[in-house]
Write an enzyme that holds these catalytic residues in place. Structure first.
Site, mmCIF file in Angstrom:
data_model
loop_
_atom_site.group_PDB
_atom_site.id
_atom_site.type_symbol
_atom_site.label_atom_id
_atom_site.label_comp_id
_atom_site.label_asym_id
_atom_site.label_seq_id
_atom_site.Cartn_x
_atom_site.Cartn_y
_atom_site.Cartn_z
ATOM 1 N N GLY A 198 -54.468 -50.920 74.903
ATOM 2 C CA GLY A 198 -54.622 -51.146 73.478
ATOM 3 C C GLY A 198 -53.299 -51.568 72.869
ATOM 4 O O GLY A 198 -52.238 -51.042 73.211
ATOM 5 N N ARG A 254 -63.005 -47.768 88.120
ATOM 6 C CA ARG A 254 -62.102 -48.629 88.886
ATOM 7 C C ARG A 254 -61.460 -47.926 90.071
ATOM 8 O O ARG A 254 -60.888 -48.574 90.947
ATOM 9 C CB ARG A 254 -61.024 -49.201 87.960
ATOM 10 C CG ARG A 254 -61.509 -50.372 87.114
ATOM 11 C CD ARG A 254 -60.365 -51.016 86.366
ATOM 12 N NE ARG A 254 -60.029 -50.292 85.148
ATOM 13 C CZ ARG A 254 -58.945 -50.515 84.419
ATOM 14 N NH1 ARG A 254 -58.068 -51.439 84.805
ATOM 15 N NH2 ARG A 254 -58.714 -49.827 83.316
#
Length: 490
Positions: free
Chosen positions: A149, A22
């Site tokens: 997460g 990214r």
């Protein structure tokens, strides 16, 4: 800073194997820089402050590039290569293989989380040891947890498991407590549970987070410590997050120097690398960058609109609207405005490099001045020298660079060119417009003046029809009329 006592029961594993797609960059993500250091460099600094028995850095993508950067920052670390099995779990597993006899606590950090400090991590380690937990993880509560997460807790408040974003159900995705990617594990438990972790997930990776669920199934205690300052857990995955991490780090750095006695007039426009040092009573004015290993002594004023990179600035010096790299500026010296100091510039105590002056690989002696509109390259200037406006040391002959040597107490006229190699003796002077091609003896006056010759009517004859020719004609006609009138009244 005094060194901490070695913690023989602590090993630190830093994960730096990922590509960081990214970032959209040919440079590995962990080598992108904020505050004058690569991201992984900040993590290495923090790990060193904990004084662990072992620091292991796991690499894979652009392995040699990352490994060279890591060992350049911390030569004592052990670089470990991750194999073809993907995932953070596998990365930690190969790191543990490098220290097979270690049986203490393993702190796992990410090479792209640069803002965590030793104080926060020391508290996490203390909590882990006091609770006798098998695993203690650092968590944070975010308004928008997208991409992280999630920490799934049991009804009693203990940590049940961690679910990655791509594997989360809708209910799990709505959880706002996120895993910060920082863990403390008991080493033997970690080894045994990692051997049981598979790759049956959306990413096909061996997740370190799966150890949490396995430990809970085995009846082992898993705790989480919620960090009070969420910014400390900021991970860098793209250029926007890189800029935000840089801003937060800089704000922390600026505040630290303010509390140490440095006046920083506008923190929002001041950037100071973590590798720079400033003494008390330094003043930093707006739009100033103090970068890399720059050191500024007490009482100096830097800025506004100034960039210093790897520079040394002496006490009570003033540097205004200047760009300088690898330069030394002496005590009480003055630089700028609009000066450009290139590598190798040394300005001695009380010297001056003034407005629109460029210097390179040159030493300017105590009390000497290069006030304005000059280029000084490959030059040695003695004490008490004053160079007139427009001085140029012509150091390049299309083949090689040559030096100019200017002795003590030399005064030059305006618009001088010193054609190197050439030496100007102590106490010598040069006339305005001189082109100095030969050595000048001490105390001599050097001139290179041609007699002025005026060619009458040149513009009207050679530039007919121009505005200049018309103006010249009008002036000449008026002068002739005045002359005629004077003769008539003679």
């Amino acid at each position: 800073m005094t060194e901490n006592r070695l913690d023989a029961s602590l090993a630190v594993v830093i994960l730096a194997a990922g590509q960081g797609t990214r970032m959209r960059s040919s440079l590995p993500k962990v080598l992108h820089r904020i505050g004058g250091r690569p991201l992984v460099g900040h993590v290495l600094d923090t790990a060193r402050d904990l004084s662990p028995a072992h620091v292991l850095v796991v690499v894979r993508h652009e392995r040699d590039l990352v490994a060279d950067a890591v060992t350049g920052i911390s030569p004592e670390v052990v670089v470990v290569d991750q194999d073809e099995i993907p995932g953070t779990g596998r990365a930690v597993e190969v790191a543990l293989d490098a220290v097979p006899d270690f049986d203490g606590d393993v702190l796992v950090l990410s090479g792209d989380v640069p803002l965590l400090d030793a104080e926060t991590l020391s508290a996490l380690i203390r909590d882990h040891r006091s609770s006798r937990a098998a695993i203690t993880l650092l968590s944070a509560v975010l308004d928008d947890a997208t991409g992280y997460g999630r920490v799934v807790r049991a009804t009693n408040g203990g940590v049940e498991r961690i679910v990655e974003q791509k594997d989360a159900t809708a209910a799990e995705a709505a959880i706002t407590e996120i895993n910060a990617g920082v863990y403390v594990f008991q080493a033997e438990m970690l080894r045994s549970q990692l051997a049981r972790v598979g790759t049956q997930n959306a990413q096909g990776e061996k997740y370190l987070t799966d150890v949490v669920g396995l430990a809970r199934t085995a009846g082992l205690a898993v705790t989480a410590s919620v960090v009070s300052d969420v910014s400390l857990t900021l991970g860098v995955n793209d250029r926007a997050q890189l800029a935000e991490a840089g801003r937060l780090l800089n704000a922390r750095t600026v505040r630290r120097w303010q509390l140490d006695g440095v006046t920083i007039q506008d923190p929002a426009t001041t950037w100071i690398d973590v590798t720079a040092t400033l003494a008390p009573d330094v003043t930093v004015l707006p739009n100033t960058h103090i970068l890399r290993a720059t050191a500024v002594a007490a009482g100096a004023t830097i800025g506004p609109d100034t960039t210093l990179e790897d520079c040394e600035v002496g006490e009570n010096a003033v540097v205004r609207r200047t760009d300088a790299t690898l330069a030394v500026i002496g005590a009480g010296a003055s630089v700028g405005p609009f000066a450009y100091l290139r590598p190798g510039t040394v300005l001695a105590d009380g010297g001056k490099i003034g407005t629109f002056v460029e210097t390179k690989n040159s030493t300017i002696g105590a009390g000497s001045k290069v006030p304005h509109l000059s280029y000084i390259g490959d030059t040695t200037i003695g004490r008490g020298v004053n160079l007139g406006a427009g001085a140029i040391t012509a150091n390049y002959d299309d083949i090689a660079k040559h030096r100019t040597e200017i002795g003590d107490e030399v005064h030059s006229g305006s618009h001088n060119v010193f054609v190197a190699p050439v030496r100007i003796g102590d106490g010598a002077k040069t006339g305005a417009g001189a082109v100095i091609r030969k050595d000048v003896p001490p105390g001599a006056l050097a001139l290179s003046v041609a007699p002025q010759r005026n060619v009458e009517g040149w513009v009207e004859n050679h530039r007919p029809g121009t505005a200049a020719a018309a103006a010249a004609a009008r002036s000449r006609t008026a002068q002739e009329a005045d002359h005629g009138a004077q003769e008539a009244h003679g």
